[in-house]
Design a protein around this motif. Structure first.
Motif, PDB file in Angstrom:
ATOM      1  N   GLN A  42      92.206  68.046 120.885  1.00  0.00           N
ATOM      2  CA  GLN A  42      91.336  67.423 121.881  1.00  0.00           C
ATOM      3  C   GLN A  42      90.723  68.440 122.831  1.00  0.00           C
ATOM      4  O   GLN A  42      89.610  68.258 123.297  1.00  0.00           O
ATOM      5  CB  GLN A  42      92.107  66.349 122.647  1.00  0.00           C
ATOM      6  N   TYR A  52      89.686  60.665 118.442  1.00  0.00           N
ATOM      7  CA  TYR A  52      90.434  61.157 117.298  1.00  0.00           C
ATOM      8  C   TYR A  52      90.677  60.028 116.311  1.00  0.00           C
ATOM      9  O   TYR A  52      90.771  58.872 116.683  1.00  0.00           O
ATOM     10  CB  TYR A  52      91.742  61.838 117.712  1.00  0.00           C
ATOM     11  N   TYR A  54      93.090  58.337 113.929  1.00  0.00           N
ATOM     12  CA  TYR A  54      94.544  58.203 113.844  1.00  0.00           C
ATOM     13  C   TYR A  54      94.893  57.500 112.537  1.00  0.00           C
ATOM     14  O   TYR A  54      94.341  56.438 112.227  1.00  0.00           O
ATOM     15  CB  TYR A  54      95.035  57.390 115.039  1.00  0.00           C
ATOM     16  N   ARG A  77      90.505  56.321 118.047  1.00  0.00           N
ATOM     17  CA  ARG A  77      91.011  56.157 119.406  1.00  0.00           C
ATOM     18  C   ARG A  77      90.274  57.137 120.302  1.00  0.00           C
ATOM     19  O   ARG A  77      89.978  58.265 119.902  1.00  0.00           O
ATOM     20  CB  ARG A  77      92.517  56.429 119.461  1.00  0.00           C
ATOM     21  N   GLN A  78      89.999  56.689 121.527  1.00  0.00           N
ATOM     22  CA  GLN A  78      89.293  57.547 122.472  1.00  0.00           C
ATOM     23  C   GLN A  78      89.444  57.004 123.884  1.00  0.00           C
ATOM     24  O   GLN A  78      89.896  55.880 124.075  1.00  0.00           O
ATOM     25  CB  GLN A  78      87.830  57.679 122.083  1.00  0.00           C
ATOM     26  N   SER A  79      89.065  57.806 124.838  1.00  0.00           N
ATOM     27  CA  SER A  79      89.047  57.359 126.223  1.00  0.00           C
ATOM     28  C   SER A  79      87.723  56.644 126.472  1.00  0.00           C
ATOM     29  O   SER A  79      86.673  57.115 126.043  1.00  0.00           O
ATOM     30  CB  SER A  79      89.164  58.548 127.185  1.00  0.00           C
ATOM     31  N   VAL A  90      92.574  55.182 128.652  1.00  0.00           N
ATOM     32  CA  VAL A  90      92.890  56.315 127.796  1.00  0.00           C
ATOM     33  C   VAL A  90      93.507  55.801 126.508  1.00  0.00           C
ATOM     34  O   VAL A  90      94.331  54.892 126.524  1.00  0.00           O
ATOM     35  CB  VAL A  90      93.848  57.282 128.520  1.00  0.00           C
ATOM     36  N   ASP A  91      93.087  56.377 125.395  1.00  0.00           N
ATOM     37  CA  ASP A  91      93.654  56.055 124.091  1.00  0.00           C
ATOM     38  C   ASP A  91      93.345  54.621 123.651  1.00  0.00           C
ATOM     39  O   ASP A  91      94.190  53.928 123.100  1.00  0.00           O
ATOM     40  CB  ASP A  91      95.164  56.318 124.084  1.00  0.00           C
TER      41      ASP A  91
END
Length: 138
Positions: A42, A52, A54, A77-79, A90-91
């Motif tokens: 990251q 990212y 996953y 997944r990302q913010s 987040v995530d």
């Protein structure tokens, strides 16, 4: 671009060369072939979203280890920032594909093709979004 993260496999799920490391290599190769930029981590990704891909493979053996029920998940997944509250999540999962399969233990290596199929759907969706964004009037 994205980082690729593959959740470690349970040791008893690793059969015939099917390992988290081999899945990581295959997914990264598939994304490279699709010209999706990859980042090692990251910190290397300049995006504020830090996306990212996953990949999780979890399973449960039964019939004295002769068969498996396996869950496959591929998620982006990302913010993200809430448009309503301006809070940062987040995530967050912003895209996903998943399936559950039941198969003989000898066919566990065949899961590579199932994972590749889920990743292919991601590639198609990635291209659709990024093609649309590139052709949108500015």
């Amino acid at each position: 671009g994205v980082e690729v993260v593959v959740e470690p496999f349970a040791p008893d799920l690793e059969h015939g060369g099917l390992t988290a490391a081999s899945v990581l290599a295959a997914v990264e190769s598939q994304l490279r072939a699709a010209n999706i930029p990859l980042f090692a981590n990251q910190r290397a990704n300049p995006s504020t979203a830090q996306p990212y891909l996953y990949v999780a493979v979890t399973g449960l053996s039964f019939d004295e280890g002769k068969a498996w029920a396996v869950a496959l998940r591929v998620e982006l997944r990302q913010s993200v920032k809430s448009a309503v509250t301006e809070s940062r999540i987040v995530d967050a999962v912003t895209w996903d594909q998943h399936t559950v399969l039941v198969l003989p233990a000898r066919q566990l290596p065949d899961l590579r093709a199932e994972i590749a199929s889920l990743v292919a759907t991601f590639v198609d969706d990635w291209r659709a979004v990024h093609t649309a964004a590139a052709s949108a009037p500015r």
